[in-house]
Design a protein around this motif. Structure first.
Motif, mmCIF file in Angstrom:
data_model
loop_
_atom_site.group_PDB
_atom_site.id
_atom_site.type_symbol
_atom_site.label_atom_id
_atom_site.label_comp_id
_atom_site.label_asym_id
_atom_site.label_seq_id
_atom_site.Cartn_x
_atom_site.Cartn_y
_atom_site.Cartn_z
ATOM 1 N N GLY A 89 49.599 50.953 49.613
ATOM 2 C CA GLY A 89 49.278 52.251 48.869
ATOM 3 C C GLY A 89 48.110 51.403 47.486
ATOM 4 N N ASN A 90 49.581 50.852 47.058
ATOM 5 C CA ASN A 90 48.508 49.845 46.337
ATOM 6 C C ASN A 90 47.589 49.299 46.393
ATOM 7 O OD1 ASN A 90 49.109 49.613 43.164
ATOM 8 N ND2 ASN A 90 51.455 49.790 44.252
ATOM 9 N N GLN A 91 48.255 48.028 47.447
ATOM 10 C CA GLN A 91 46.884 47.519 47.835
ATOM 11 C C GLN A 91 45.555 47.043 48.836
ATOM 12 O OE1 GLN A 91 48.708 43.984 49.481
ATOM 13 N NE2 GLN A 91 50.807 44.970 49.658
ATOM 14 N N LEU A 92 45.779 48.429 49.481
ATOM 15 C CA LEU A 92 44.627 49.838 49.769
ATOM 16 C C LEU A 92 43.836 50.596 48.597
ATOM 17 C CD1 LEU A 92 43.493 50.287 52.721
ATOM 18 C CD2 LEU A 92 44.620 52.150 52.233
ATOM 19 N N MET A 93 44.471 50.662 47.712
ATOM 20 C CA MET A 93 43.645 50.944 46.539
ATOM 21 C C MET A 93 43.079 49.965 46.531
ATOM 22 S SD MET A 93 44.233 54.795 46.432
ATOM 23 C CE MET A 93 44.426 55.462 44.784
ATOM 24 N N GLU A 94 43.335 48.550 45.671
ATOM 25 C CA GLU A 94 42.748 47.823 45.139
ATOM 26 C C GLU A 94 41.559 46.593 45.979
ATOM 27 O OE1 GLU A 94 43.973 43.239 43.612
ATOM 28 O OE2 GLU A 94 44.961 43.848 45.118
ATOM 29 N N ALA A 95 41.657 46.724 47.364
ATOM 30 C CA ALA A 95 40.473 46.901 48.227
ATOM 31 C C ALA A 95 39.564 48.081 48.105
ATOM 32 C CB ALA A 95 41.399 46.516 49.753
ATOM 33 N N ILE A 96 39.838 48.678 47.671
ATOM 34 C CA ILE A 96 38.932 50.346 47.755
ATOM 35 C C ILE A 96 38.229 50.209 46.321
ATOM 36 C CG2 ILE A 96 38.227 52.211 47.451
ATOM 37 C CD1 ILE A 96 40.598 52.646 49.758
ATOM 38 N N LYS A 97 38.529 49.554 45.090
ATOM 39 C CA LYS A 97 37.784 49.927 43.583
ATOM 40 C C LYS A 97 37.189 48.445 43.888
ATOM 41 C CE LYS A 97 41.150 52.026 41.337
ATOM 42 N NZ LYS A 97 41.330 52.672 40.084
ATOM 43 N N LEU A 98 38.181 47.710 44.280
ATOM 44 C CA LEU A 98 37.553 46.328 44.341
ATOM 45 C C LEU A 98 35.542 46.020 44.487
ATOM 46 C CD1 LEU A 98 38.027 43.628 43.383
ATOM 47 C CD2 LEU A 98 38.089 42.921 45.573
ATOM 48 N N HIS A 99 35.484 46.577 45.296
ATOM 49 C CA HIS A 99 34.164 47.059 45.786
ATOM 50 C C HIS A 99 33.018 48.207 45.305
ATOM 51 C CE1 HIS A 99 34.171 43.070 47.638
ATOM 52 N NE2 HIS A 99 35.463 43.292 48.349
#
Length: 335
Positions: A111-121
C-alpha cells in the motif's frame, strides 16, 4: 495510426578504461499508438540498453548517448534535464523490470509503495490515492485488494509481485509501457496470466507496449510487430506473422530453430554456435558472420545495411538479399 514514440539513429556507448564501447549502434524504430511491439535477442544484444535510453536512465558516467533522437509525441527528449525526465518517467512512459523483488522495497507495505507511485505524479488526496490504489490492484486481477495493501513484498508470490509492479507502472495511465523481460522469473502458468493481463490492459487503456524478451513464444503470443536485435543493431524487423513464418536473417532462423517442439521429436535442442561478441570487438564486416553458417567473403569485409524485402514493412540486415529494381536477388548463396 500515428507514432507515439520514435527512436532515430540512436547510439549509446559505455566507457571502459580509455575506450568508448558501443552498446547500441544506430537503432531506429517507431512505436504506434495502441501497438504491442516486441524486441527480441540474446543477452548482450542491447535490448535493455535501448529501453533504458528511452526512459532517460542511462547512467552517466559510464554511459553516454553519442547521437540520435528519442521523439515522444513530437518532442525530442534526448536533451531533457533530469527534472524534465522525471515528469515524463512514470507519468507518460512507464517501465516494468524483470525482477519485482529487487524493484519493491522489502521494508514498506505494498500500500505504501503503491500510494507513493500515485501521489508522486498526481494531485490526489490520501483518501483518493487509496481508492485509486485499490482500483489499480483490481485492474491487474488481484483479489482481496484491500488486504494486499497491508502486506509486505515477501508475503506475496512472484506472480503477485509482478502484478503489483504492473499496477504501479499503470498508476498514471502512461501512454507507453516498457516491459523488460516481465515474465522471466515466473513459471509457465503465471507467465501466461501476466501476458494475458498485459494484452487486456493494452485493449482497455490503449497503452502502447514495448515488450523486451529473449522468448519468441512470448512474442508470438501478444506482439503485432517484432524487432530482432543482435550485437547492438537491428538485424530484422517486421510484423510478427511475416517473421515467424518467413524469417530471412540467419540469426532469426537460428532463434526460431532453438525453440523446443511440443512433439519432442528432436533428440537435441538446436543452439546457435558461439556467443554474442563483446561491444566494439568486431570492427569490420557483419557482426553475426563469426557464428553464421551462411557467411561468405563479403560478410567478413563489409557491414550490411537494413534492406527492405518484397513486403515493404519487412527489413533485413544481410548480404544474402540485395534489392535491385525492386526485386530480390541472391548473391550466390542460398538461404
Amino acid at each position: 495510426m500515428s507514432h507515439i514514440l520514435q527512436i532515430k539513429d540512436l547510439k549509446v556507448s559505455f566507457q571502459s578504461g580509455k575506450k568508448l564501447l558501443p552498446a547500441i549502434d544506430g537503432i531506429s524504430f517507431d512505436l504506434k499508438e495502441g501497438e504491442i511491439l516486441g524486441i527480441v535477442g540474446e543477452s548482450g544484444s542491447g535490448k535493455s540498453v535501448t529501453s533504458l535510453a528511452a526512459m532517460g536512465l542511462i547512467p552517466s558516467p559510464p554511459g553516454k548517448m553519442e547521437k540520435g533522437q528519442i521523439i515522444f509525441e513530437g518532442k525530442d527528449l534526448r536533451h531533457n534535464t533530469e527534472k524534465e525526465w522525471r515528469k515524463v518517467r512514470g507519468n507518460q512512459i512507464s517501465m516494468i523490470f524483470q525482477e519485482p523483488m529487487t524493484s519493491l522495497n522489502p521494508l514498506f507495505t505494498i500500500g505504501n509503495q503503491l500510494m507513493e507511485a500515485i501521489k508522486l505524479h498526481t494531485n490526489l488526496s490520501k483518501r483518493e490515492a487509496l481508492v485509486r490504489g485499490i482500483e489499480l490492484l483490481r485492474l491487474v486481477g488481484i483479489p482481496r485488494a484491500e488486504g494486499i495493501l497491508k502486506e509486505y513484498p515477501h508475503q506475496l508470490s512472484g506472480g503477485m509481485r509482478q502484478r503489483i509492479m504492473i499496477a504501479m507502472a499503470m498508476a498514471c495511465n502512461p501512454k507507453v509501457l516498457i516491459a523488460d523481460e516481465p515474465t522471466t522469473a515466473l513459471d509457465v502458468t503465471i507467465q501466461a496470466q501476466i501476458l494475458a493481463l498485459m494484452k487486456d490492459l493494452n485493449k482497455k487503456t490503449n497503452t502502447s507496449i514495448i515488450l523486451i524478451t529473449h522468448d519468441l513464444g512470448v512474442v508470438a503470443e501478444i506482439c503485432e510487430r517484432v524487432i530482432v536485435m543482435y550485437a547492438g543493431q537491428i538485424v530484422e524487423q517486421g510484423d510478427v506473422r511475416t517473421i515467424l513464418k518467413n524469417p530471412r536473417h540467419p540469426y532469426t532462423k537460428g532463434l526460431l530453430k532453438s525453440v523446443p517442439e511440443l512433439s519432442g521429436k528432436k533428440e537435441r535442442l538446436y543452439s546457435i554456435p558461439g556467443t554474442v561478441p563483446m561491444p566494439g570487438t568486431i570492427q569490420h564486416g557483419c557482426r553475426f558472420a563469426p557464428r553464421c553458417s551462411e557467411a561468405f567473403s563479403r560478410c567478413q569485409e563489409e557491414e550490411p545495411k537494413l534492406r527492405k524485402m518484397e513486403n515493404d514493412k519487412h527489413e533485413v540486415r544481410c548480404f544474402l538479399y540485395t534489392v535491385k529494381e525492386g526485386s530480390d536477388k541472391h548473391v550466390g548463396v542460398t538461404s
